[in-house]
Scaffold this active site. Structure first.
Site, PDB file in Angstrom:
ATOM      1  N   HIS A 229     -11.258  -3.716   2.873  1.00  8.87           N
ATOM      2  CA  HIS A 229     -11.282  -3.615   4.471  1.00  8.87           C
ATOM      3  C   HIS A 229     -11.967  -2.238   4.627  1.00  8.87           C
ATOM      4  O   HIS A 229     -12.214  -1.785   5.911  1.00  8.87           O
ATOM      5  CB  HIS A 229      -9.806  -3.344   4.850  1.00  8.87           C
ATOM      6  CG  HIS A 229      -9.399  -2.144   4.276  1.00  8.87           C
ATOM      7  ND1 HIS A 229      -8.836  -2.238   3.013  1.00  8.87           N
ATOM      8  CD2 HIS A 229      -8.722  -0.975   4.715  1.00  8.87           C
ATOM      9  CE1 HIS A 229      -8.212  -1.045   2.440  1.00  8.87           C
ATOM     10  NE2 HIS A 229      -8.288  -0.137   3.568  1.00  8.87           N
ATOM     11  N   ASP A 230     -12.535  -1.735   3.622  1.00  7.92           N
ATOM     12  CA  ASP A 230     -13.425  -0.530   3.919  1.00  7.92           C
ATOM     13  C   ASP A 230     -14.898  -0.723   3.781  1.00  7.92           C
ATOM     14  O   ASP A 230     -15.828   0.237   3.980  1.00  7.92           O
ATOM     15  CB  ASP A 230     -12.860   0.762   3.119  1.00  7.92           C
ATOM     16  CG  ASP A 230     -11.751   1.140   3.430  1.00  7.92           C
ATOM     17  OD1 ASP A 230     -11.272   1.063   4.410  1.00  7.92           O
ATOM     18  OD2 ASP A 230     -11.004   1.469   2.252  1.00  7.92           O
TER      19      ASP A 230
ATOM     20  N   GLU B 120      -6.694   3.406  -5.793  1.00  7.04           N
ATOM     21  CA  GLU B 120      -7.884   3.237  -5.251  1.00  7.04           C
ATOM     22  C   GLU B 120      -8.765   4.463  -5.717  1.00  7.04           C
ATOM     23  O   GLU B 120      -8.254   5.525  -5.209  1.00  7.04           O
ATOM     24  CB  GLU B 120      -7.669   3.272  -3.798  1.00  7.04           C
ATOM     25  CG  GLU B 120      -9.178   3.048  -2.971  1.00  7.04           C
ATOM     26  CD  GLU B 120      -9.164   3.786  -1.616  1.00  7.04           C
ATOM     27  OE1 GLU B 120     -10.029   3.380  -0.805  1.00  7.04           O
ATOM     28  OE2 GLU B 120      -8.338   4.814  -1.539  1.00  7.04           O
TER      29      GLU B 120
ATOM     30  N   ASP C 285       0.957  -1.110  -0.156  1.00 13.00           N
ATOM     31  CA  ASP C 285      -0.198  -0.068  -0.105  1.00 13.00           C
ATOM     32  C   ASP C 285       0.887   1.065  -0.040  1.00 13.00           C
ATOM     33  O   ASP C 285       1.779   1.328   0.740  1.00 13.00           O
ATOM     34  CB  ASP C 285      -0.780  -0.082   1.222  1.00 13.00           C
ATOM     35  CG  ASP C 285      -2.271   0.155   0.995  1.00 13.00           C
ATOM     36  OD1 ASP C 285      -2.689   1.271   0.486  1.00 13.00           O
ATOM     37  OD2 ASP C 285      -3.155  -0.477   1.360  1.00 13.00           O
TER      38      ASP C 285
ATOM     39  N   ASP D 239      -3.201   4.437  -2.209  1.00 11.61           N
ATOM     40  CA  ASP D 239      -4.457   4.924  -1.427  1.00 11.61           C
ATOM     41  C   ASP D 239      -5.058   6.276  -2.026  1.00 11.61           C
ATOM     42  O   ASP D 239      -4.188   7.149  -2.405  1.00 11.61           O
ATOM     43  CB  ASP D 239      -4.142   5.249  -0.035  1.00 11.61           C
ATOM     44  CG  ASP D 239      -5.262   5.243   0.847  1.00 11.61           C
ATOM     45  OD1 ASP D 239      -5.733   4.371   1.158  1.00 11.61           O
ATOM     46  OD2 ASP D 239      -5.327   6.493   1.506  1.00 11.61           O
TER      47      ASP D 239
HETATM   48  C1  NOJ Z   1      -8.569   4.556   1.878  1.00 14.06           C
HETATM   49  C2  NOJ Z   1      -8.337   3.450   2.928  1.00 14.06           C
HETATM   50  O1  NOJ Z   1      -8.500   2.212   2.211  1.00 14.06           O
HETATM   51  C3  NOJ Z   1      -9.058   3.450   4.203  1.00 14.06           C
HETATM   52  O2  NOJ Z   1      -8.938   2.398   4.943  1.00 14.06           O
HETATM   53  C4  NOJ Z   1      -8.570   4.690   4.922  1.00 14.06           C
HETATM   54  O3  NOJ Z   1      -9.251   4.946   5.912  1.00 14.06           O
HETATM   55  C5  NOJ Z   1      -8.562   5.930   3.907  1.00 14.06           C
HETATM   56  N1  NOJ Z   1      -8.088   5.631   2.529  1.00 14.06           N
HETATM   57  C6  NOJ Z   1      -7.635   7.048   4.472  1.00 14.06           C
HETATM   58  O4  NOJ Z   1      -6.286   6.759   4.302  1.00 14.06           O
END
Ligand code: NOJ
Length: 536
Positions: free
Chosen positions: A329-330, A268, A103, A205
């Site tokens: 994970h989000d 992302e 990442d 990210d």
């Molecule tokens: C995206 C990440 O996947 C997430 O987990 C994170 O909270 C935010 N970016 C901020 O970095």
């Protein structure tokens, strides 16, 4: 829609698996997963058949956002181990014939990063311009109406230097100023550091956040805002994200990657398809794989999914390679979104669509979102907006390996509670059960990897109605397949009116169907998916 002619590169052919390091395997009995734990599970990942591992952040961090708040981009957090552990892991991953993707979090640092500590120390500090500092408006209020993804204003007042700084996420995650060439060079150096250590690529990210409107114009109010939505959705982020200049930054990162052999970059990006595909770059000089998240949010409806696949295929620039995601994970886990039976159908879709699939750890055993009592919630998104049920903890619980204490994840108290049913739903048990989700995943992965039509062939839409979705994957000089997925719980009758559908079922969510000959019509039970190897 056409498969490309030149030989496919590893990130086109391969299947990516996301490991959330905190939750994969603890090796030192502190209740938190670590690099050595991941290393011990390389054999499992190999047996699953995936070829590339993406690790969520493992860097030094105060953990305000579980590692997405980095205080040292080239240091490993002691919770996860040290650089020797990292080197050992990457060597073993490579020895096993797999790739390692890290990442990269370029949009923001931790407020504990030395760069920010310097930047906030005085207005004339050389690093002041590394972050986004602005004066208050004449009445003392925030510079504009931009909102933080984790609730409240995106501006934080700094008493010492009497200015606001911008943070798209937590106030502990100040955004870097990417208009500053020194910031750009510093982040490219971070990339060089890890590329020189042998990493095969980065998942970048919030790529679409990296640069903001220079005039700081107010975002428009969102007329479609509803009370259950995150508070940041009250405005449309037209000036705070997805600015035209972002593509120049992505291109710079890509140019650096291209100086190395076959390294790649995933972006992302949560944007509609027409904007998402811009991140491939004009002339393919952007991200190799801008993450396609459409299956995370589309209603589980065959016609809508079929239309969106077509829209995506149609929007892809020449030579751009597609990709598909069912979880991360989000987001809530796929099993919790569509149910256990449909999660099997979803797995078949993920592994038969055209483009690189990414599997989220635990989805291969059908792990569900785990209810976390409010007193145990850790995710800042959940804690900051408690009435909205937005905590991401339920999808981040420890991997369920076996039926021993804490599912074999740790001998200590796990950082996040485990699923109550882990003694039934775990890797060890599913390995022994030929009807398990794990077996289905393994068989789909194997079939995909040995079938040129599945990993590299064309996508041909066949049919979609209120229940079923059907498509063909076709390659030259190799077997072609028709995939028929019943996205409903009721039986459905499918007849291929337009395309010949003669062949043999070679893989099915109900293995009993395998070997059956199909002429031009099939009856599917509810929640059934089949792959027909078509007669040439
Ligand atoms: C995206 C990440 O996947 C997430 O987990 C994170 O909270 C935010 N970016 C901020 O970095």
């Amino acid at each position: 829609m056409n498969a490309q002619q030149s030989p496919l590169l590893w990130w086109q052919k391969d299947i990516i698996y996301q490991v959330y390091p905190r939750s994969f395997q603890d090796s030192n009995a502190d209740g938190i997963g670590d690099l050595e734990g991941i290393r011990r599970r390389v054999g499992y990942l190999r047996s699953l058949g995936i070829n590339a591992i993406w690790l969520s952040p493992i860097y030094a961090s105060p953990m305000a956002d579980f590692g997405y708040d980095i205080s040292d981009y080239t240091g490993i957090h002691p919770l996860f181990g040290n650089m020797n552990d990292f080197d050992r892991l990457i060597a073993e991953v490579h020895d096993a014939g797999m790739k390692l993707i890290l990442d990269l979090v370029p949009n923001h640092t931790s407020d504990q990063h030395p760069w920010f500590i310097e930047s906030r120390s005085s207005r004339d500090n050389p690093k002041r311009n590394w972050y986004l500092w602005y004066d208050a408006r004449p009445d003392g209020s925030v510079p504009n109406n931009w909102l933080s993804a984790f609730g409240g204003s995106a501006w934080e007042w700094d008493e010492t230097t009497q200015q606001y700084y911008y943070h798209a996420f937590l106030k502990e995650q100040p955004d870097l100023n990417w208009r500053n060439p020194e910031v750009q060079e510093a982040m490219l150096n971070v990339m060089r550091f890890w590329l020189d250590r042998g990493v095969d690529g980065f998942r970048v990210d919030v790529m679409w956040h990296m640069i903001k409107d220079q005039q700081l114009r107010d975002n428009p109010v969102n007329p479609g805002y509803l009370p259950h939505m995150p508070t940041c959705d009250q405005v449309l982020p037209v000036y705070s994200t997805d600015q035209p200049e972002v593509h120049e930054l992505v291109q710079k990162m890509r140019q650096l990657l291209d100086t190395y052999h076959e390294r790649m970059m995933i972006g992302e990006i949560y944007l509609p398809i027409n904007k998402l595909v811009m991140y491939y770059g004009a002339g393919n000089n952007g991200a190799h794989l801008p993450f396609n998240f459409m299956l995370l949010s589309l209603p589980w409806d065959a016609r809508q999914i079929a239309a969106s696949i077509d829209e995506y295929e149609g929007a892809l620039p020449a030579r751009a390679w597609p990709n598909w995601v069912l979880g991360n994970h989000d987001q809530p886990r796929v099993t919790s979104r569509v149910g256990l039976q449909q999660a099997r159908v979803a797995a078949m879709m993920l592994l038969t669509l055209r483009g690189t699939p990414t599997i989220y750890y635990g989805d291969e055993i059908g792990m569900r979102d785990v209810p976390i009592p409010f007193e145990e919630v850790q995710d800042p998104q959940g804690l900051n907006m408690p009435d909205k049920n937005l905590s991401r903890d339920p999808a981040r619980t420890p991997m369920q390996w076996d039926n021993s204490v804490n599912a074999g994840f740790t001998t200590a108290r796990p950082w996040l509670r485990l699923a109550a049913d882990y003694s039934r739903i775990n890797v060890q048990r599913q390995e022994q059960d030929p009807y398990s989700m794990l077996h289905l995943y393994k068989r789909l992965i194997k079939l995909r990897q040995q079938s040129p039509a599945l990993y590299g062939g064309n996508y041909i839409p066949v049919h979609a109605d209120t229940q079923a979705l059907a498509y063909i994957r076709k390659a030259e000089d190799a077997p072609s397949f028709m995939i028929i997925l019943n996205l409903s719980h009721r039986p459905c009758y499918f007849k291929a009116w337009q395309q010949p559908c003669k062949g043999r079922i070679i893989l099915a969510t109900s293995p009993e169907l395998e070997g059956t000959q199909v002429a031009d019509a099939v009856n599917l039970a509810g929640d059934e998916g089949i792959i027909i190897e078509l007669e040439p």
